[in-house]
Design a protein around this motif. Sequence first.
Motif, PDB file in Angstrom:
ATOM      1  N   GLY A 107       0.906  -1.672   0.027  1.00  0.00           N
ATOM      2  CA  GLY A 107      -0.047   0.230   0.413  1.00  0.00           C
ATOM      3  C   GLY A 107       0.762   1.193  -0.039  1.00  0.00           C
ATOM      4  O   GLY A 107       0.306   2.353   0.407  1.00  0.00           O
ATOM      5  N   LYS A 108       2.136   1.153  -0.918  1.00  0.00           N
ATOM      6  CA  LYS A 108       2.690   2.408  -0.791  1.00  0.00           C
ATOM      7  C   LYS A 108       3.083   3.134   0.402  1.00  0.00           C
ATOM      8  O   LYS A 108       3.001   4.199   0.625  1.00  0.00           O
ATOM      9  N   PRO A 109       3.273   2.203   1.780  1.00  0.00           N
ATOM     10  CA  PRO A 109       3.407   3.224   2.760  1.00  0.00           C
ATOM     11  C   PRO A 109       5.079   4.060   2.355  1.00  0.00           C
ATOM     12  O   PRO A 109       5.629   4.982   3.302  1.00  0.00           O
ATOM     13  N   ALA A 110       6.048   3.815   2.093  1.00  0.00           N
ATOM     14  CA  ALA A 110       7.335   4.556   1.838  1.00  0.00           C
ATOM     15  C   ALA A 110       7.542   5.687   0.865  1.00  0.00           C
ATOM     16  O   ALA A 110       6.922   5.108  -0.277  1.00  0.00           O
ATOM     17  N   LYS A 111       7.985   6.761   1.189  1.00  0.00           N
ATOM     18  CA  LYS A 111       8.058   7.435   0.522  1.00  0.00           C
ATOM     19  C   LYS A 111       8.967   8.517   0.105  1.00  0.00           C
ATOM     20  O   LYS A 111       9.590   8.855  -1.231  1.00  0.00           O
ATOM     21  N   THR A 112       9.864   8.588   1.374  1.00  0.00           N
ATOM     22  CA  THR A 112      10.968   9.353   1.641  1.00  0.00           C
ATOM     23  C   THR A 112      12.021   8.143   1.413  1.00  0.00           C
ATOM     24  O   THR A 112      11.842   6.980   2.771  1.00  0.00           O
ATOM     25  N   VAL A 113      13.447   8.712   1.135  1.00  0.00           N
ATOM     26  CA  VAL A 113      14.950   7.837   1.021  1.00  0.00           C
ATOM     27  C   VAL A 113      15.948   8.233   1.865  1.00  0.00           C
ATOM     28  O   VAL A 113      15.710   9.656   1.691  1.00  0.00           O
ATOM     29  N   VAL A 114      16.833   7.495   2.839  1.00  0.00           N
ATOM     30  CA  VAL A 114      18.146   8.429   3.009  1.00  0.00           C
ATOM     31  C   VAL A 114      18.589   6.945   2.572  1.00  0.00           C
ATOM     32  O   VAL A 114      18.813   5.849   2.462  1.00  0.00           O
ATOM     33  N   LEU A 115      19.421   7.669   1.544  1.00  0.00           N
ATOM     34  CA  LEU A 115      20.969   6.427   0.660  1.00  0.00           C
ATOM     35  C   LEU A 115      21.869   6.735   1.891  1.00  0.00           C
ATOM     36  O   LEU A 115      22.873   7.824   2.476  1.00  0.00           O
ATOM     37  N   VAL A 116      22.843   5.578   2.558  1.00  0.00           N
ATOM     38  CA  VAL A 116      24.043   6.217   2.944  1.00  0.00           C
ATOM     39  C   VAL A 116      25.600   4.485   2.776  1.00  0.00           C
ATOM     40  O   VAL A 116      24.258   3.561   2.128  1.00  0.00           O
ATOM     41  N   HIS A 117      26.194   4.839   2.331  1.00  0.00           N
ATOM     42  CA  HIS A 117      26.664   4.677   1.242  1.00  0.00           C
ATOM     43  C   HIS A 117      28.352   5.003   1.533  1.00  0.00           C
ATOM     44  O   HIS A 117      29.077   6.011   2.289  1.00  0.00           O
ATOM     45  N   GLU A 118      29.069   3.582   1.418  1.00  0.00           N
ATOM     46  CA  GLU A 118      30.658   3.684   1.820  1.00  0.00           C
ATOM     47  C   GLU A 118      30.991   4.796   0.512  1.00  0.00           C
ATOM     48  O   GLU A 118      30.795   4.283  -0.306  1.00  0.00           O
ATOM     49  N   ASP A 119      32.061   5.212   0.869  1.00  0.00           N
ATOM     50  CA  ASP A 119      32.819   5.326  -0.212  1.00  0.00           C
ATOM     51  C   ASP A 119      33.564   5.134  -1.497  1.00  0.00           C
ATOM     52  O   ASP A 119      34.263   5.496  -2.465  1.00  0.00           O
ATOM     53  N   GLY A 120      33.350   3.537  -1.014  1.00  0.00           N
ATOM     54  CA  GLY A 120      34.375   2.901  -2.256  1.00  0.00           C
ATOM     55  C   GLY A 120      33.944   3.204  -2.982  1.00  0.00           C
ATOM     56  O   GLY A 120      32.807   3.000  -3.790  1.00  0.00           O
ATOM     57  N   LEU A 121      33.803   1.787  -4.387  1.00  0.00           N
ATOM     58  CA  LEU A 121      34.098   1.643  -5.326  1.00  0.00           C
ATOM     59  C   LEU A 121      32.366   0.535  -5.399  1.00  0.00           C
ATOM     60  O   LEU A 121      31.410   1.485  -6.190  1.00  0.00           O
ATOM     61  N   PHE A 122      31.654   0.311  -4.327  1.00  0.00           N
ATOM     62  CA  PHE A 122      30.841  -0.264  -4.009  1.00  0.00           C
ATOM     63  C   PHE A 122      29.683   0.452  -3.964  1.00  0.00           C
ATOM     64  O   PHE A 122      28.906   0.595  -4.816  1.00  0.00           O
ATOM     65  N   GLY A 123      30.420   0.890  -2.915  1.00  0.00           N
ATOM     66  CA  GLY A 123      29.128   2.516  -2.232  1.00  0.00           C
ATOM     67  C   GLY A 123      28.870   3.326  -3.427  1.00  0.00           C
ATOM     68  O   GLY A 123      27.564   4.154  -3.595  1.00  0.00           O
ATOM     69  N   SER A 124      30.019   4.247  -3.421  1.00  0.00           N
ATOM     70  CA  SER A 124      29.367   4.848  -4.211  1.00  0.00           C
ATOM     71  C   SER A 124      28.700   4.768  -5.588  1.00  0.00           C
ATOM     72  O   SER A 124      28.211   5.865  -6.380  1.00  0.00           O
ATOM     73  N   GLY A 125      29.072   4.044  -6.345  1.00  0.00           N
ATOM     74  CA  GLY A 125      28.569   3.153  -7.533  1.00  0.00           C
ATOM     75  C   GLY A 125      26.842   3.210  -7.864  1.00  0.00           C
ATOM     76  O   GLY A 125      26.115   3.732  -9.055  1.00  0.00           O
ATOM     77  N   LEU A 126      27.240   2.415  -6.487  1.00  0.00           N
ATOM     78  CA  LEU A 126      25.705   2.157  -5.963  1.00  0.00           C
ATOM     79  C   LEU A 126      24.860   3.054  -5.241  1.00  0.00           C
ATOM     80  O   LEU A 126      23.886   3.479  -6.108  1.00  0.00           O
ATOM     81  N   ALA A 127      24.980   4.727  -4.723  1.00  0.00           N
ATOM     82  CA  ALA A 127      24.923   5.920  -4.456  1.00  0.00           C
ATOM     83  C   ALA A 127      23.886   6.255  -5.555  1.00  0.00           C
ATOM     84  O   ALA A 127      23.285   7.076  -5.467  1.00  0.00           O
ATOM     85  N   LYS A 128      25.343   6.209  -6.574  1.00  0.00           N
ATOM     86  CA  LYS A 128      25.182   6.844  -7.988  1.00  0.00           C
ATOM     87  C   LYS A 128      24.036   6.561  -8.844  1.00  0.00           C
ATOM     88  O   LYS A 128      23.106   7.934  -9.082  1.00  0.00           O
ATOM     89  N   LEU A 129      23.920   5.364  -8.822  1.00  0.00           N
ATOM     90  CA  LEU A 129      22.541   4.708 -10.093  1.00  0.00           C
ATOM     91  C   LEU A 129      20.993   4.930  -9.002  1.00  0.00           C
ATOM     92  O   LEU A 129      20.050   5.345  -9.859  1.00  0.00           O
ATOM     93  N   LEU A 130      21.503   4.686  -7.480  1.00  0.00           N
ATOM     94  CA  LEU A 130      19.936   4.891  -7.212  1.00  0.00           C
ATOM     95  C   LEU A 130      19.798   6.508  -7.209  1.00  0.00           C
ATOM     96  O   LEU A 130      18.195   6.688  -7.213  1.00  0.00           O
ATOM     97  N   GLN A 131      20.513   7.710  -7.178  1.00  0.00           N
ATOM     98  CA  GLN A 131      20.354   8.332  -6.966  1.00  0.00           C
ATOM     99  C   GLN A 131      19.502   9.037  -7.924  1.00  0.00           C
ATOM    100  O   GLN A 131      18.360  10.229  -8.308  1.00  0.00           O
ATOM    101  N   THR A 132      19.558   8.453  -9.835  1.00  0.00           N
ATOM    102  CA  THR A 132      18.642   8.869 -10.754  1.00  0.00           C
ATOM    103  C   THR A 132      17.188   7.791 -11.255  1.00  0.00           C
ATOM    104  O   THR A 132      16.886   8.380 -11.489  1.00  0.00           O
ATOM    105  N   GLU A 133      17.563   6.979 -10.157  1.00  0.00           N
ATOM    106  CA  GLU A 133      16.431   5.737 -10.271  1.00  0.00           C
ATOM    107  C   GLU A 133      15.473   5.741  -9.355  1.00  0.00           C
ATOM    108  O   GLU A 133      14.037   6.077  -9.580  1.00  0.00           O
TER     109      GLU A 133
END
Lengths: 248, 414, 290, 332
Positions: B186-212
């Motif tokens: 029932g769409k309870p979630a609307k707002t999001v905070v991203l927490v990522h480590e600043d290495g290859l894995f976390g940063s790459g993921l955050a970048k993608l999520l920010q656009t998607e």
Amino acid sequence: MLAVEGVSKRFGGLMAVDSATLSLQPGGIIGLIGPNGAGKTTLFSMISGFVAPTEGRIRFEGADITAEEPHRRAERGIGRTFQIVQPFAGLTVCENIAVGAYLRHAKRSDATAKARDVARRVGLDAELDRPAGGLTVAGRKRLELARALATEPKLLLLDEVLAGLNPSEIRDIIPVIRGIRDEGVTILMIEHVMQAVMNLCERVYVLAQGRMIAEGPPAVVCADTRVIEAYLGHGAAARLRAEGAVHG
Amino acid sequence: MGRSVQDTTLSGISRRTVLKTGAAAAAVSALPFAAPSVLRAQTAVVKIGILQPVTGALAHDGDLGRAGAEMAISEINAAGGIKSLDGAKLEMVFGDARSTPEAGTQEVERMQAEGVSAIVGGFASPICLAASQAAARYDLPYLVDVGVSDQIMARGLTNTFRFSPGFGKVTQVALDNLTAINDKAGKPAKTVVLVHEDGLFGSGLAKLLQTELPKRGFEILETIAHPTPARDMSNVALRIRSLNPDLVIPSNYYGEFVLLARTMQQQRIKPKGIYAILGGAASNGRFVKEFPQAAQNVIDCNHWHDPKNPKALALRKAVEAQGKSFAYNVSLNYSNVLLLADAIERAGSTDRRQIIEALNASTFAGHIMPYGPTKFVNGQNEAATPINTQIQGEDIKVIFPDAFAEAKANFPAA
Amino acid sequence: MYSPQIILEAALNGLMTGAVYALIALGLTLIYGVLHIINFAHGALLTCAMFAVWIAWAWLGMDPYLAILPLVPLMFALGYGLQRFVIGPASHGDDGNILLVTLGLSIVLENVLLALFQSDTRTLDTDYSFQVVALGPLLLSYPRLIGLGVAVVVTGLLWLVLNRTDTGKAIRAVAKEKLGANLVGIDVPHVYAVTFGLGCACLAVAAGLLMPTFYVNPRIGGAFVLVAFTVVVLGGMGSLPGALLGGLFIGVVESLCGLFLGDSLGQIGIFLIFIAVLLVRPTGLFGAKA
Amino acid sequence: MTARDLIPIAVLTILAALLPLAVTSSPVLNFLVFMLIVALGAQGWNILGGFGGQFSFGHAAFFGTGAYVTAILQLRYGVNAWAGLVLATAAGAAVGWVIGFLSFRSGLRGSYFALVTLAFAEVLRILANAASFTGGAAGLLIKLDVRAANLQFADRAVFYWLVLALVAAVLLLTRWIQRSRFGAQLVAVRENEDAAKALGVNSLTVKLRAIALSGGVTALSGCLYAQYFLYIDANIAYGSWISVELLLAPIIGGVGTVFGPVVGALTLHGLGEVAKQFAGRIPGIDLIVFGGVLVLAVAFARGGILGLLERLRDRGRGVMARGSKEVSHAGR
């Protein structure tokens, strides 16, 4: 050639040198004497550029060198030795001297030749290939002298080159210093061994508690009341005279 | 999980091994290579290289990967080896990638010298990148076990295959699944905070999520980066608390994830969901066991075996019997070796070109991942997909997609 | 941007984290002040202490705070022994050599820990690990609050030891004038080793305070040691109050930078402070010693 | 430089160059290439640390700069890899000069200098990890395109010869330093900066030249690393492991000597391999050996392996020579 004009140095609350003035003409050996802690070495350090004066000016051959780096002063022709000898322990005697010689000789062969020449003059030629760290105290003093000499200075500042040497070693080295003077190098030397001062110096400056208190031929200066009191304390001159009268 | 080989600060001295090259000194010290093969000259063997970082920063993961590969090899040999090669047995040539790319490369060279037919492993993306490239010089088939970096498959190396999903795919599926799970509730979630480590894995993921994420109707309140290792998560927690998001999406490694989860618990931050993507601890048995409270209801989108596959359950039992935890890279290495054996079987040869051809044509379905038959396009298995797990009680349960689900999603978290 | 409450909480958090930095830096600065060396093994020794706390908890069921009590003498002994029998003799009194020997030690210690414990991360759990103290609207971490208190007390104790005991006087004498201290009959190698031991004992306290909320793996010490270097440099090498103030200051700066700039860049902030202080005022902001 | 200076370098280089003809095993060649890359970087460290006495704990700053500059130039600007090699070296020298200018002008030495270099390397690491033009945390991948024009060779032996040639060139460079005015002044500054100044040595200029040369050579090794493994990221290029490794090799081999870094790199890597042969299952065993060797070297072999050999040789000779020396003393 050298003019020290009203130079002072303050370390925190301590006035190490208090408007000292000194003036040297080319040629000759001039002494700088005074009791321990009088500020002699500090004055030397200001002339050679290791310590910046709080006040006053230093001129060398007419140029104001007060703010110049030590190596620039060496290029101008001011050489110095250190009271605590500081050989480059990892190098041989010859290499040590060559560091000085490189100042005026860029080529290795020239610098080495110069080093050998200087070593012979100060009597280190037998030690040329030994590591400098292995020299005796007397040897180190000679090395200190040789290195400074290899920079071909016009003015040579000698900081207690005789200290720590035994009488026969002192006797050996005094002609070396004379020889340097005879080649036209002006020498300003700090010395505690009074016999050597009397023997070598044409003129002496006396520094006490940072102030220049007397100047003149050694025999005259040593009879000066202020000088005696600076060394032996207040009233000493009068006592000495009194004793002299009794014995005389 | 495509982690970059990490190295931080002074003590990284040894994290990056100071001495990285492989066993070449065997030759330097004039010891003969490959002593074991001499003894077995009589029976036909097919050598396969297993490359895992069993020392250095990634040693724990590498050890599990090796366990998976070993299980598969002994299973295949027990079942009669490679039948098209007269029952030739598989022989493992193990290489320690020492958690660094150079060491991985060095081990590939050694494996090549020992005459392996293919290599499986690498674990971390940088190791996979360097090792597959070294193998490419010899046309040596290289099966990436975990490394998720999309660079690995983007280089057009014909020898390199990846059975598991890459980074882009994981993120895509993770977002699709998140939307599906959220819609279903029932769409309870609307707002999001991203927490990522600043290495290859976390940063790459955050970048993608920010656009998607915005495209899917989620509002990103903030993206918070932190270093690895992080000394403190209380600032991150504070910011989360002040933003009060419905959803927290963390992407970091084990230590930081645990620290974050525990700090959030301490600060009494209770979002409607914690949704990890390739989470460092979110599908790790130890986290569940040690901090059941902090771990409760954490959802992860990650590599995971098919929980309804009996072979998977048997493997899990066997691994746990060895006193090891059962992690996704056990299943992945196990499956990769089976996949490779199938290709060799069909190639009927240890010729590298033929194995590569057989892999390209593979429709292998005997693995234990929830992928179905493999289908390689430019080396990437198009059928590969991550699935969603949630920590419920003392266990990690698959909750999505429904075809594999063992339990219902607890979302929004009670 | 942020409510004042959040900023205040961040600052307080920073203060509490800073207290642990201060404890680690305290050992480092003490060693520097007396031996005039930078102990590169400090991080690895911290890791050792953290593992010791973990072992006490995992194998003996000992509370991490309680574990500090036996650990302080143990770490003291380890530090004493290392300085007396390894660092001292191996370095022949040369500063460059000491740097190298402590570097070598740190490599050995870290990798021995790696061999013994493998590389995975270990945590421990206590009832109070993530308890909070509610101070009005502020939620303050209970174990960190304890950390802050203990750091202040330990600094005070150390100060008392240095100023009120004979050993302390000997340490200060050696710090001031090594040759003179030797002449008046102080056993300088012994004083060096005691100082090193005290520095390590500080690490035991820091480890006990860290473990309830933090994790340990063989390389974790490195995460703290560079910060500790910064604290020491900022506080003035060799200054105890400097280390305490510097630690608290760095903690707050890091926390607020982290809040406003993100934690990754917060890290750069620390290094930039470090470089700037070294270049502009190597005696430190609080240090009087030249 | 005289023939006597050149012959040992020439002989060893030729012998090493013949090695690939005898050893065709790729793993061994691969090992040797990597070892030589480390040796080259260590030679760079040795110029500043060995001859100049300034112990840097952050030579990763130069190694990483070399690696990143060549990778970025090739990937973003299509610059030829050979030109990249030259530009990377220049960039390393420039970074060296800047770091040197800031720290030497502030009079930092000893521990302070070690710490500040460490911090510079860490700042660069964090920046490279965060900035987008360095590829961020994803690192940079140089395209595999085996052509000599791209500095990529089908035969590993060619790369081996290339690195060997550069190592030999730096051997010559360090030999020249040893025999030149610059070298004498540099060593004088190392031994006693004040005394050197009094002899007219501009210590700041001398140290800046040394750190620029040092940075350039180490950057060259970083560049070769990138070119050989074709992948770098911030932790590989600017990680503290490389700072430590570059410092260990000269210290173990013989600090401030021409051959020290190469001897040290070979010894350490060889020892590490042997340790792994015997106790390969223990993680980090080679590093334990490493740290132990460092402590032992400092304790018992000042001057490293070469220093130890020299002393042994001197002791052998000393027995015969002592008599004559004493005579010459007495004669003075």
